[in-house]
Scaffold this motif. Structure first.
Motif, short mmCIF file in Angstrom:
data_model
loop_
_atom_site.label_atom_id
_atom_site.label_comp_id
_atom_site.label_asym_id
_atom_site.label_seq_id
_atom_site.Cartn_x
_atom_site.Cartn_y
_atom_site.Cartn_z
N ALA A 39 0.85 -1.41 0.20
CA ALA A 39 -0.02 -0.07 -0.17
C ALA A 39 0.72 1.36 0.05
CB ALA A 39 -0.90 -0.02 1.30
N SER A 98 4.80 -1.01 -8.98
CA SER A 98 5.75 -1.93 -9.16
C SER A 98 7.02 -1.28 -10.08
CB SER A 98 5.13 -3.03 -10.23
OG SER A 98 5.99 -3.69 -10.88
N ARG A 178 4.63 -8.10 -14.25
CA ARG A 178 4.88 -7.81 -12.91
C ARG A 178 5.81 -8.67 -12.01
NH1 ARG A 178 -0.01 -5.43 -9.35
NH2 ARG A 178 -0.92 -5.01 -11.32
O1 DC Z 1 1.40 -6.24 -2.74
P1 DC Z 1 1.06 -5.10 -3.73
O2 DC Z 1 0.49 -5.75 -5.28
O3 DC Z 1 -0.12 -4.19 -3.21
O4 DC Z 1 2.20 -4.24 -4.12
C1 DC Z 1 2.45 -3.21 -5.27
C2 DC Z 1 3.69 -3.28 -5.64
O5 DC Z 1 4.67 -2.48 -4.88
C3 DC Z 1 4.29 -4.46 -6.25
O6 DC Z 1 4.03 -4.81 -7.71
C4 DC Z 1 5.64 -4.47 -5.77
C5 DC Z 1 5.78 -3.32 -4.86
N1 DC Z 1 6.30 -3.84 -3.57
C6 DC Z 1 7.42 -3.78 -3.42
O7 DC Z 1 8.57 -3.78 -4.21
N2 DC Z 1 8.10 -4.15 -2.06
C7 DC Z 1 7.09 -4.24 -1.14
N3 DC Z 1 7.41 -4.81 0.21
C8 DC Z 1 5.52 -4.25 -1.34
C9 DC Z 1 5.17 -3.97 -2.54
#
Ligand code: DC
Length: 226
Positions: A39, A98, A178
């Motif tokens: 988030a 991402s 992704r």
């Molecule tokens: O878990 P999510 O789909 O909400 O995460 C969105 C994007 O954030 C995901 O594509 C990669 C990044 N992300 C990250 O790099 N490191 C994290 N700890 C959490 C998310």
């Protein structure tokens, strides 16, 4: 004061692996705090999109992350006092998240904010690098995964349920891209942490996965590790 004694359970995994649901339920069951680190990347992405910040301007995006005016309240997330809980779940925001998550200064800017979620009586932290980078000393580390098809189907149902439009073909393509971006980036790539329990949830319900995580945690308690 050190927070090393406060138990942390990290739950990492790819997009739509079910980790959000599982981590949230485990946190509720144990009365622990919950960190949805994705988030934070989504909030930064949304903020950049809304302010028309050039996504190649690493410094400007890191600045947004550093000063992120966000607040979490139960299931709701606020940015600048506006409820953006639904807005941050849009696919465009996820894809942008991402991309900006691959920028080292953005990750650095969000580091301290994430550590601050470690509060008594404990924390369940969900993301990609919770066990590898943010909380490498976590008492329990879990890596949740599922086949790309199972994840695309879950994401499809989730989006339709929330009133967004969705298309399986596009979702499969987005998830695959992704995954590759999250797993192949130089900094904090998606991979199981050392000592992590790997759980494939392709053929499991969320409740079964929660049960398994709780069992691992109960085993640690039994052996006085937590
Ligand atoms: O878990 P999510 O789909 O909400 O995460 C969105 C994007 O954030 C995901 O594509 C990669 C990044 N992300 C990250 O790099 N490191 C994290 N700890 C959490 C998310």
């Amino acid at each position: 004061m050190t927070t090393a004694h406060i138990p942390v359970i990290t739950i990492d995994g790819p997009t739509a692996s079910g980790k959000g649901t599982v981590a949230h339920k485990v946190a509720l069951d144990l009365h622990f705090h919950y960190l949805d680190s994705g988030a934070l990347y989504r909030l930064t992405a949304l903020s950049a999109l809304r302010k028309n910040v050039d996504l190649r301007d690493e410094h400007a995006i890191a600045k947004l992350a550093e000063d992120l005016p966000c607040r979490f309240s139960g299931e709701h997330v606020f940015l600048d006092q506006i409820d953006v809980s639904a807005a941050i779940r849009a696919e465009e925001v996820g894809n942008t998240a991402s991309k900006i998550a691959a920028l080292p200064t953005v990750r650095q800017a969000l580091y301290g904010l994430q550590l601050g979620f470690r509060k008594a009586p404990g924390l369940v932290a969900d993301g990609r690098d919770m066990g590898t980078v943010i909380f490498p000393q976590a008492q329990l580390k879990v890596f949740l995964t599922a086949s790309v098809e199972a994840r695309a189907e879950r994401r499809y149902k989730q989006l339709i349920g929330k009133g967004f439009s969705a298309n399986m073909h596009d979702l499969l393509k987005d998830l695959t891209e992704r995954d590759a971006r999250d797993a192949n980036r130089k900094i904090a790539p998606l991979k199981p942490a050392e000592g992590a329990h790997v759980l494939d949830t392709s053929a499991m319900t969320a409740d079964e996965a929660v049960e398994q995580v709780r069992k691992w945690y109960a085993d640690l308690k039994k052996h006085h590790v937590v």
